[in-house]
Scaffold this motif. Structure first.
Motif, mmCIF file in Angstrom:
data_model
loop_
_atom_site.group_PDB
_atom_site.id
_atom_site.type_symbol
_atom_site.label_atom_id
_atom_site.label_comp_id
_atom_site.label_asym_id
_atom_site.label_seq_id
_atom_site.Cartn_x
_atom_site.Cartn_y
_atom_site.Cartn_z
ATOM 1 N N ASP A 159 -45.931 7.355 -9.153
ATOM 2 C CA ASP A 159 -47.078 7.238 -8.518
ATOM 3 C C ASP A 159 -47.073 5.998 -7.657
ATOM 4 O OD1 ASP A 159 -47.364 10.239 -8.738
ATOM 5 O OD2 ASP A 159 -49.361 10.190 -9.946
ATOM 6 N N ASP A 160 -46.649 4.819 -9.113
ATOM 7 C CA ASP A 160 -47.079 3.644 -8.262
ATOM 8 C C ASP A 160 -46.050 3.311 -7.121
ATOM 9 O OD1 ASP A 160 -48.707 3.493 -9.764
ATOM 10 O OD2 ASP A 160 -47.659 2.174 -11.258
ATOM 11 N N PHE A 161 -44.985 4.354 -6.799
ATOM 12 C CA PHE A 161 -43.969 3.572 -6.011
ATOM 13 C C PHE A 161 -43.671 4.940 -4.590
ATOM 14 C CE2 PHE A 161 -43.484 0.645 -9.947
ATOM 15 C CZ PHE A 161 -43.694 -0.135 -9.123
ATOM 16 N N ASP A 162 -44.925 5.851 -5.076
ATOM 17 C CA ASP A 162 -44.415 6.887 -3.603
ATOM 18 C C ASP A 162 -43.704 8.068 -4.389
ATOM 19 O OD1 ASP A 162 -46.626 6.171 -2.914
ATOM 20 O OD2 ASP A 162 -46.560 5.448 -1.563
ATOM 21 N N ILE A 163 -43.062 7.919 -5.355
ATOM 22 C CA ILE A 163 -41.526 8.412 -6.018
ATOM 23 C C ILE A 163 -42.681 9.943 -6.419
ATOM 24 C CG2 ILE A 163 -39.677 8.879 -6.874
ATOM 25 C CD1 ILE A 163 -39.676 5.695 -7.403
ATOM 26 N N GLU A 164 -41.568 11.193 -5.070
ATOM 27 C CA GLU A 164 -42.078 12.404 -5.255
ATOM 28 C C GLU A 164 -41.741 13.548 -6.298
ATOM 29 O OE1 GLU A 164 -43.922 14.545 -1.534
ATOM 30 O OE2 GLU A 164 -44.610 12.932 -0.788
ATOM 31 N N ILE A 165 -42.133 13.728 -7.197
ATOM 32 C CA ILE A 165 -41.369 14.874 -7.993
ATOM 33 C C ILE A 165 -41.653 16.369 -7.782
ATOM 34 C CG2 ILE A 165 -41.601 16.102 -10.898
ATOM 35 C CD1 ILE A 165 -41.755 12.434 -11.719
ATOM 36 N N PRO A 166 -40.712 17.133 -6.419
ATOM 37 C CA PRO A 166 -40.989 18.842 -6.210
ATOM 38 C C PRO A 166 -42.106 19.320 -7.137
ATOM 39 C CG PRO A 166 -38.591 17.596 -5.960
ATOM 40 C CD PRO A 166 -39.375 16.000 -6.817
ATOM 41 N N SER A 167 -42.592 19.681 -7.258
ATOM 42 C CA SER A 167 -43.758 20.732 -8.002
ATOM 43 C C SER A 167 -42.124 21.548 -8.870
ATOM 44 C CB SER A 167 -44.348 21.851 -7.169
ATOM 45 O OG SER A 167 -43.207 22.601 -6.061
ATOM 46 N N VAL A 168 -41.549 21.742 -7.925
ATOM 47 C CA VAL A 168 -40.575 23.422 -8.700
ATOM 48 C C VAL A 168 -39.630 22.290 -9.934
ATOM 49 C CG1 VAL A 168 -38.202 24.206 -8.465
ATOM 50 C CG2 VAL A 168 -38.975 24.195 -6.994
ATOM 51 N N VAL A 169 -39.425 21.648 -10.193
ATOM 52 C CA VAL A 169 -39.057 20.487 -11.091
ATOM 53 C C VAL A 169 -40.146 20.106 -12.627
ATOM 54 C CG1 VAL A 169 -36.572 20.249 -10.810
ATOM 55 C CG2 VAL A 169 -38.122 19.059 -10.141
ATOM 56 N N SER A 170 -41.638 19.763 -11.846
ATOM 57 C CA SER A 170 -42.447 18.358 -12.071
ATOM 58 C C SER A 170 -42.419 18.855 -13.645
ATOM 59 C CB SER A 170 -43.779 19.083 -10.962
ATOM 60 O OG SER A 170 -44.479 20.227 -11.455
ATOM 61 N N LYS A 171 -42.513 20.198 -14.312
ATOM 62 C CA LYS A 171 -43.142 20.030 -15.739
ATOM 63 C C LYS A 171 -41.395 20.316 -16.134
ATOM 64 C CE LYS A 171 -46.879 22.997 -15.431
ATOM 65 N NZ LYS A 171 -47.661 22.388 -14.716
ATOM 66 N N LYS A 172 -40.726 19.502 -15.428
ATOM 67 C CA LYS A 172 -39.123 18.871 -16.756
ATOM 68 C C LYS A 172 -38.902 17.556 -16.397
ATOM 69 C CE LYS A 172 -36.969 23.110 -15.838
ATOM 70 N NZ LYS A 172 -35.125 24.060 -14.713
ATOM 71 N N VAL A 173 -39.888 17.308 -15.317
ATOM 72 C CA VAL A 173 -39.262 15.261 -14.946
ATOM 73 C C VAL A 173 -40.940 14.272 -15.491
ATOM 74 C CG1 VAL A 173 -38.961 13.825 -13.853
ATOM 75 C CG2 VAL A 173 -37.861 16.159 -13.571
ATOM 76 N N THR A 174 -40.710 14.065 -16.284
ATOM 77 C CA THR A 174 -42.077 12.778 -16.454
ATOM 78 C C THR A 174 -42.383 12.474 -15.304
ATOM 79 O OG1 THR A 174 -43.572 12.180 -17.792
ATOM 80 C CG2 THR A 174 -41.460 11.031 -18.125
ATOM 81 N N LYS A 175 -43.617 11.573 -14.867
ATOM 82 C CA LYS A 175 -44.145 10.989 -13.892
ATOM 83 C C LYS A 175 -44.209 8.926 -14.823
ATOM 84 C CE LYS A 175 -46.895 13.144 -10.845
ATOM 85 N NZ LYS A 175 -46.743 13.273 -9.368
ATOM 86 N N LYS A 176 -44.620 9.470 -15.898
ATOM 87 C CA LYS A 176 -44.552 7.560 -16.570
ATOM 88 C C LYS A 176 -42.651 8.049 -17.067
ATOM 89 C CE LYS A 176 -48.663 7.771 -16.418
ATOM 90 N NZ LYS A 176 -49.620 7.225 -15.814
ATOM 91 N N VAL A 177 -41.720 7.160 -16.900
ATOM 92 C CA VAL A 177 -41.006 6.589 -16.796
ATOM 93 C C VAL A 177 -40.606 5.917 -18.223
ATOM 94 C CG1 VAL A 177 -38.548 6.504 -16.023
ATOM 95 C CG2 VAL A 177 -40.174 8.326 -14.647
ATOM 96 N N ASN A 178 -40.159 5.666 -19.004
ATOM 97 C CA ASN A 178 -39.385 4.587 -19.780
ATOM 98 C C ASN A 178 -38.558 4.221 -19.216
ATOM 99 O OD1 ASN A 178 -41.804 5.977 -21.814
ATOM 100 N ND2 ASN A 178 -39.950 7.612 -22.486
ATOM 101 N N VAL A 179 -38.692 2.392 -19.603
ATOM 102 C CA VAL A 179 -37.506 2.031 -18.714
ATOM 103 C C VAL A 179 -37.127 1.298 -19.817
ATOM 104 C CG1 VAL A 179 -36.481 0.038 -16.378
ATOM 105 C CG2 VAL A 179 -38.203 1.793 -16.024
ATOM 106 N N ARG A 180 -35.689 0.457 -19.701
ATOM 107 C CA ARG A 180 -35.313 0.035 -21.568
ATOM 108 C C ARG A 180 -34.242 -1.183 -20.538
ATOM 109 N NH1 ARG A 180 -35.172 -1.199 -26.673
ATOM 110 N NH2 ARG A 180 -33.500 -2.166 -27.913
ATOM 111 N N PHE A 181 -34.742 -2.888 -20.463
ATOM 112 C CA PHE A 181 -33.286 -3.676 -20.193
ATOM 113 C C PHE A 181 -33.299 -4.199 -21.069
ATOM 114 C CE2 PHE A 181 -37.157 -5.797 -18.694
ATOM 115 C CZ PHE A 181 -36.710 -7.321 -19.442
#
Length: 179
Positions: A152-174
Motif C-alpha cells: 500500500d505504501d507504494f500504490d501496488i494494487e493486489i487484485p481482489s481475485v488473488v487478494s487471499k493468496k498474496v499478502t500486502k506485507k511483503v518479507n524482503v531480504r537482501f
C-alpha cells in the motif's frame, strides 16, 4: 618531468578515492508475499548493485525489477505487468545512511546497524529504517537484512481475485558482499 609527476599524483589520487567506496553488482534481494495454505509467491534477483561510502556510511542500492525470478513463469509475468509495472517503473532504489558506520570497527562477528533512508518503488518513495547485520567475510564486507514492505505504501494494487493468496506485507531480504 612535470607531466610524469602529474600522472603519478593523478593515479595515487584515483587509488585513494576508490578506497572510499565498497561495491557489488551481484547482490541478492529475495522477497516473499506468500499466504499460508496457498502457492508460494517468492522471487529472487541476484544482480543487485550496492555501493557504500566507507567514510560517511552512505549507502545506495539499485535493483532492476525485471531481474526478479519466480518458480512459476506466469507469476513473473503478472509481477512485471500488473503489480510493479516494470515497463513504466523499471527499477527499485534505496539511498540512505548506515548510522555510526566505522569500517575500522567491522569484525568477523556480525553486528546490528540501523540503516535509514528512502526506498523508491513503483514511482513512490518512502522513508524507511531497517536493522542490518554487518561483518567482515572472506570475500568482503557482508550486509544482510530482513524487513517488511507494505504494498500500500507504494500504490501496488493486489487484485481482489488473488487478494487471499498474496499478502500486502511483503518479507524482503537482501544480502550484499561488497569489495
Amino acid at each position: 618531468m612535470k607531466t610524469k609527476l602529474f600522472w603519478i599524483l593523478l593515479l595515487i589520487t584515483q587509488f585513494s578515492i576508490a578506497q572510499d567506496k565498497l561495491i557489488t553488482k551481484s547482490g541478492t534481494i529475495t522477497f516473499e508475499a506468500s499466504v499460508p495454505s496457498f502457492e508460494e509467491v517468492k522471487a529472487k534477483n541476484s544482480g543487485v548493485s550496492c555501493v557504500i561510502n566507507t567514510k560517511t556510511g552512505e549507502i545506495a542500492s539499485l535493483a532492476l525489477l525485471k531481474g526478479f525470478r519466480f518458480k512459476v513463469a506466469l507469476m513473473e509475468e503478472h509481477f512485471n505487468e500488473n503489480y510493479v509495472e516494470s515497463d513504466k517503473f523499471p527499477k527499485a532504489t534505496f539511498k540512505g545512511k548506515i548510522e555510526n558506520f566505522d569500517l575500522s570497527k567491522i569484525t568477523t562477528i556480525a553486528t546490528n546497524y540501523t540503516i535509514k533512508g528512502k526506498l523508491e518503488l513503483h514511482g513512490k518513495a518512502k522513508d524507511i529504517s531497517i536493522i542490518a547485520k554487518i561483518k567482515k567475510g572472506k570475500d568482503g564486507i557482508e550486509i544482510v537484512s530482513d524487513f517488511i514492505v507494505n504494498t500500500d505504501d507504494f500504490d501496488i494494487e493486489i487484485p481482489s481475485v488473488v487478494s487471499k493468496k498474496v499478502t500486502k506485507k511483503v518479507n524482503v531480504r537482501f544480502e550484499f558482499v561488497l569489495k
